[in-house]
Write a protein that holds these residues in place. Structure first.
Motif, short mmCIF file in Angstrom:
data_model
loop_
_atom_site.label_atom_id
_atom_site.label_comp_id
_atom_site.label_asym_id
_atom_site.label_seq_id
_atom_site.Cartn_x
_atom_site.Cartn_y
_atom_site.Cartn_z
N GLU A 351 61.39 48.12 -52.28
CA GLU A 351 60.28 48.58 -51.62
C GLU A 351 60.40 50.18 -51.19
O GLU A 351 59.54 50.86 -50.52
N ILE A 352 61.64 50.71 -51.29
CA ILE A 352 62.04 51.69 -50.46
C ILE A 352 62.37 52.86 -51.18
O ILE A 352 62.41 52.66 -52.67
N GLY A 353 61.98 54.22 -50.88
CA GLY A 353 61.93 55.19 -51.62
C GLY A 353 63.30 55.43 -52.78
O GLY A 353 64.31 55.06 -52.19
N ILE A 354 63.16 56.02 -53.85
CA ILE A 354 64.30 56.06 -54.76
C ILE A 354 65.46 56.98 -54.02
O ILE A 354 66.66 56.66 -54.46
N GLY A 355 65.29 57.79 -53.15
CA GLY A 355 66.04 58.56 -52.57
C GLY A 355 66.96 57.77 -51.81
O GLY A 355 68.43 58.13 -51.67
N LYS A 356 66.51 56.80 -51.06
CA LYS A 356 67.25 55.84 -50.11
C LYS A 356 68.10 54.99 -51.04
O LYS A 356 69.08 54.49 -50.78
N VAL A 357 67.56 54.58 -52.08
CA VAL A 357 68.31 53.79 -53.19
C VAL A 357 69.74 54.40 -53.41
O VAL A 357 70.67 54.06 -53.53
N ARG A 425 57.16 66.88 -44.86
CA ARG A 425 58.27 65.87 -44.67
C ARG A 425 57.96 64.90 -43.52
O ARG A 425 58.25 63.51 -43.97
N PHE A 426 57.58 65.24 -42.40
CA PHE A 426 57.27 64.51 -41.17
C PHE A 426 56.24 63.25 -41.79
O PHE A 426 56.27 62.42 -41.33
N GLU A 427 55.26 64.03 -42.37
CA GLU A 427 54.12 62.87 -42.90
C GLU A 427 54.56 61.97 -43.81
O GLU A 427 54.25 60.68 -43.74
N LYS A 428 55.55 62.21 -44.75
CA LYS A 428 56.34 61.10 -45.63
C LYS A 428 57.05 60.31 -44.69
O LYS A 428 57.09 59.15 -44.90
N GLN A 429 57.72 60.80 -43.80
CA GLN A 429 58.36 59.94 -42.84
C GLN A 429 57.51 58.84 -42.07
O GLN A 429 57.69 57.68 -41.94
N LYS A 433 57.56 55.06 -41.82
CA LYS A 433 57.52 54.35 -40.49
C LYS A 433 56.53 53.12 -40.64
O LYS A 433 56.78 52.08 -40.15
N ALA A 434 55.25 53.74 -41.06
CA ALA A 434 54.17 52.68 -41.00
C ALA A 434 54.62 51.45 -41.83
O ALA A 434 53.99 50.31 -41.78
N ALA A 435 55.25 51.68 -43.13
CA ALA A 435 55.61 50.61 -43.84
C ALA A 435 56.98 49.99 -43.28
O ALA A 435 57.44 48.95 -43.96
N GLY A 436 57.48 50.14 -42.05
CA GLY A 436 58.16 49.45 -41.23
C GLY A 436 59.77 49.73 -41.29
O GLY A 436 60.74 49.24 -40.70
N ASP A 437 59.90 51.20 -41.51
CA ASP A 437 61.04 51.91 -41.67
C ASP A 437 61.45 52.38 -40.09
O ASP A 437 61.04 53.41 -39.67
#
Length: 494
Positions: A351-357, A425-429, A433-437
């Motif tokens: 579920e997490i962005g590719i960057g985090k992967v 960038r903040f909007e992406k964050q 956050k809304a997705a539970g991060d």
RNA sequence: GACCGGCUAGCUCAGGUGGUAGAGCAUCUGCCUUUUAAGCAGAGGGUCCUGGGUUCGAGUCCCAGGCCGGUCACCA
């Protein structure tokens, strides 16, 4: 408790009363020292046997050993500088005082006045003409040659550890010297030290879960800071060009040999420079610290040689993945990268962005292999919302992490100063956050407003000071460089 | 959070295959005026982490829990 006093403590209380009865206050107010142990050993090292100092000295310290011989007895007392032997005998002290002298326990703090002489075995010793109890110790010290070994007790009762294990004190003295040296290094280069809020209205400046607190009068939640970054950049907006903050941050995460819930961070911001400017500063500052502590740039950490000779190697993240992880993600699609991650046993990040992967791939496969000082550069944009885009590749950012012995020591950016980009960038964050991060950055409108006023091009770097101290003092765990590492209470709190 | 190891006197540690708990240091008493792990003689000191279970009997075996350490996971 008083009914359960064990014999050792009971005996000490009785002795305390005995001192009182004899007219000697067991907890007096002051003592005028004229010397410390180390200085006396230095000054009278050349004394001949049988010779005596002209002066009468006054030293104070804790009784660490006792060797009684009837009407005369030896002991060592310890002050901050070291230990010195004292010799008391009935002929000099008189019968009554000598009786009290014999009652002294290991751990008692006493003041001693007398001439300095050398014993048959050539040891500089104070001949006690007068002694004063300065503090009666009611709790027995650990055994004299094994000392305190139990790690749990050493951390929980650090004061005892410091009394009986001299090496421990040395580590903390070095820590203090390292911090003081860093301050001097930065101040010499025109940086000023600043302080910014620890209680924050929102989390920001790093990817971490904060501790939450509450302000009763304002009736609102407050967060313990996870990084001072956003405040420090506001100061650069305000016109300071070189600032640093050395202070505590708090992260609500697990505990390990390199993680403590509160730790000391050093963040440095310099206007009109970029990632490469702070990279150079990092090399110079760390090399100077290593040299100050060790006198050379090659040190040993956990039995491994680490060479801080500059410049340190720089490896792009993707290359490091290929070299150390055997994973080539260059030009690969997101799906392919996810498949690769899965083949390496990295699951649960669908579920997490590719960057985090990619970040997780790096953490798992690479970080532990980086032993010598290394700058990993060119991070994916998704996981670095406060860093400026790479000037050659907009999917990457200008960021480095400095790794030594498998530990992240520093993290730096060319600071993002485009307010429009920062808002995106903040909007992406916010989406994350809304997705539970829980670790995603909060939308910080005031910070965005500051950027709109204009942040000059700026390089910034943050250091894990505790980890740096671990390296320089060859301590295997962060607990060994913290006086009071976090420990669970022995009894669960109600 | 998972797994492994530890928890016995104030401290450092021993305690086969279950049978009234040991040593050294420390403490106390006596002797001892240059010792340094001082010495000699004697004495006292235990919630064996906690709670259950098995057993005639548990420090020891079983179960659950606590704390610590290590490894992993989490974590810029």
């Amino acid at each position: 408790m008083s009914e359960e006093l064990n014999e050792l403590i009971r005996v000490r209380r009785e002795k305390l009363e005995a001192f009182r009865q004899a007219g000697m206050d067991p907890f007096p107010y002051k003592f005028d020292k004229t010397a410390c142990a180390f200085d006396l050993l230095e000054k009278y090292g050349d004394l001949k046997e049988g010779e005596e100092s002209a002066e009468t000295v006054a030293v104070a310290g804790r009784v660490m050993t006792k060797r009684g011989h009837g009407k005369a007895s030896f002991a060592h007392i310890q002050d901050e500088s070291g230990k010195i032997q004292i010799y008391g005998k009935q002929d000099i002290l008189g019968e009554n005082a000598y009786k009290l002298y014999q009652k002294l326990d290991m751990g008692d703090i006493i003041g001693v006045e007398g001439k300095v002489f050398k014993t048959k075995t050539n040891e500089v010793t104070v001949k006690v003409e007068k002694f004063t109890l300065l503090c009666k110790s009611l709790h027995p010290l650990p055994e004299k040659w094994h000392g305190l070994q139990d790690k749990e007790l050493r951390y929980r009762e650090r004061y005892v550890d410091l009394i009986v294990n001299p090496d421990v004190k040395e580590v903390f003295k070095k820590r203090s010297q390292i911090v003081s040296m860093i301050r001097r290094f930065l101040e010499d280069r025109g940086f000023i030290e600043v302080e910014t809020p620890i209680l924050n209205v929102m989390q920001g400046g790093a990817a971490a879960t904060p501790f939450e607190s509450y302000h009763d009068a304002l009736d609102m939640p407050l967060f313990m800071r996870i990084a001072p970054e956003l405040y420090l950049k506001r100061l650069i907006v305000g016109g300071f060009e070189k600032v640093f903050e050395l202070g505590r941050v708090f992260r609500n995460e697990g505990i390990s040999y390199k993680h403590n819930p509160e730790y000391t961070i050093l963040e440095i911001y310099q206007a009109y420079t970029d990632l490469y400017g702070v990279m150079k500063l990092t090399e110079e500052m760390v090399a100077a610290a290593v040299k100050a502590v060790h006198g050379k740039l090659k040190i040993t950490f956990k039995g491994e040689e680490i060479d801080f000779t500059t410049p340190w190697q720089r490896i792009p993240l993707v290359e490091a993945l290929k070299k150390f992880g055997g994973v080539d993600i260059a030009g690969k699609s997101e799906d392919e990268i996810r498949k690769t991650a899965k083949s390496k046993g990295i699951e649960g990040y669908e579920e997490i962005g590719i960057g985090k992967v990619i970040n997780v791939l790096y953490d798992k496969l690479v970080e532990g292999h980086l032993r010598q000082p290394t700058f990993i550069v060119d991070y994916p944009i998704e996981t670095s919302p406060l860093a400026k885009k790479n000037r050659d590749n907009p999917r990457l950012v200008e960021r480095f992490e400095m790794i030594v012995a498998g530990m992240e020591i520093a993290n730096a950016f060319s600071e993002l100063n485009d307010p429009i980009d920062q808002r995106e960038r903040f909007e992406k964050q916010a989406e994350l956050k809304a997705a539970g991060d829980q670790e995603a950055e909060s939308m910080d409108e005031d910070f965005l407003r500051a950027l709109e006023y204009g942040l000059p091009p700026t390089g910034g770097v943050g250091f894990g000071v505790d980890r740096l101290v671990m390296l320089l003092t060859d301590q295997p765990s962060i607990r060994d460089v913290l006086f009071f590492p976090h420990m669970r209470p022995i009894k669960p709190l109600e």
